[in-house]
Design an enzyme around this catalytic site. Sequence first.
Site, PDB file in Angstrom:
ATOM      1  CE  LYS A 102      -7.985   6.605  -8.085  1.00 31.86           C
ATOM      2  NZ  LYS A 102      -7.541   6.415  -6.677  1.00 31.86           N
ATOM      3  CE  LYS A 130      -9.012   4.151 -10.803  1.00 29.94           C
ATOM      4  NZ  LYS A 130      -8.778   2.718 -10.604  1.00 29.94           N
ATOM      5  CG  ASP A 134      -4.273  -0.604  -6.557  1.00 28.48           C
ATOM      6  OD1 ASP A 134      -5.429  -0.151  -6.612  1.00 28.48           O
ATOM      7  OD2 ASP A 134      -3.274   0.120  -6.415  1.00 28.48           O
ATOM      8  N   PRO A 186     -11.109  -5.976  -8.065  1.00 29.44           N
ATOM      9  CG  PRO A 186     -13.145  -6.270  -6.984  1.00 29.44           C
ATOM     10  CD  PRO A 186     -11.773  -6.859  -7.090  1.00 29.44           C
ATOM     11  CE  LYS A 216       1.751 -19.070  11.819  1.00 32.39           C
ATOM     12  NZ  LYS A 216       2.017 -19.026  13.275  1.00 32.39           N
ATOM     13  CG  ASN A 222      -4.085   0.644   2.763  1.00 32.62           C
ATOM     14  OD1 ASN A 222      -4.597   1.283   3.674  1.00 32.62           O
ATOM     15  ND2 ASN A 222      -4.801   0.128   1.766  1.00 32.62           N
ATOM     16  CG  LEU A 271     -13.450   5.795  -8.556  1.00 29.86           C
ATOM     17  CD1 LEU A 271     -14.622   6.525  -7.910  1.00 29.86           C
ATOM     18  CD2 LEU A 271     -12.139   6.547  -8.317  1.00 29.86           C
TER      19      LEU A 271
END
Length: 398
Positions: free
Chosen positions: A338, A342, A276, A304, A286, A208, A307
């Site tokens: 969230k 969590k 995620d 996993p 490759k 990301n 948090l």
Amino acid sequence: MLAGKRILLVIGGGIAAYKSLELIRLLRTAGAGVVPVLTRAGGEFVTPLSVSALAGEKVYRDLFDLTDEAEMGHIQLSRAADLVVVAPATADLMARMAGGHADDLASTLLMATDKRVLIAPAMNVRMWEHPATARNLATLRGDGVLVVGPNAGEMACGEYGPGRMAEPAEILAAIEAALAEGPLAGRHVLVTSGPTHEPIDPVRYIANRSSGAQGTAIAAGLRDLGARVTFVTGPATVPPPPGVTVVRVETAREMLAAVQAALPADAAVMAAAVADWRVANAAGQKMKKDGSGKAPALEFAENPDILATVSRMTEGRPRLVVGFAAETERVEDHARAKRDRKGCDWIVANDVSPETGIMGGSENAVTLITDAGAEHWPRMGKDAVARQLARRIAEALA
């Protein structure tokens, strides 16, 4: 900050010992007193005369020097300092520290001291990456030893990689952080930061846009308030701050293992942008085009939830667990959901839509969600956000 402080500096036997001379100069300039201990191997790289001249103090070398034992025994020497610094900390010195050896002056001082110990590792890249060094490092960290560096770069032997001793200015910052008398002095805070990279094959991965800048700033802000910080970072684009214990990871599963190894902690700030999902059928070689024009089919598995794992711990849970919610719509609603899902204490929410420039940028605009409600902070530099959050954490732990 260092005026009047007394540093016991152990100089190990590596080519990086020459940097210890500059470190002594920086410490003296900052107002600290330096009591140098030169190992036998260290004396092969820097001379007692040069060390003594810069420190303005006698150089201690021999455990069985009867004059020194009569004037200042090794027990007194080990406890008269505010901090013990080992620079360079060679692979051999680290191994002897981890094993509890006390067969020369340096190792005996390190066993006898009741003060905090900060080491600056320096060695060949293969020695640094050896499983024995990794085991010794984990043992030392578990014993509460602080670590600064090493850095990656070209070695004196011509090889390249991690193992170069941190620069004297970095070690100085780590010493200042170790001696900081702030509201978080004596507290251990765990911070995660950066993205994770989930491999598709040996050369490709899913990632990301997180730069790690906000997590890095938070670690520095907590350090500046006196906390002992363990900084678990993915492959970020910004360097970790000096004065914290750095644990580098690549994947979400590696990050979870590093977090669990770093506990217990008084607080955990989970600022990492953890993937995620991971590729369940990652290729060992490759992937190649086969001429059919068809893209390879990637199968995904859920990573996993770090948090949630920390928040729901029944034993050893940090008193304060802070999560982050990077959202692109309905920011506050998603963040509240969230937090409930969590089980963390606080959520720091922000809008990372492309037009905000926050993901990878230098500024942030966050909403802090706690039991008391939502606090909307104005847009400011990420360093300022970090300082404000660090102060709130200090207030909560007090």
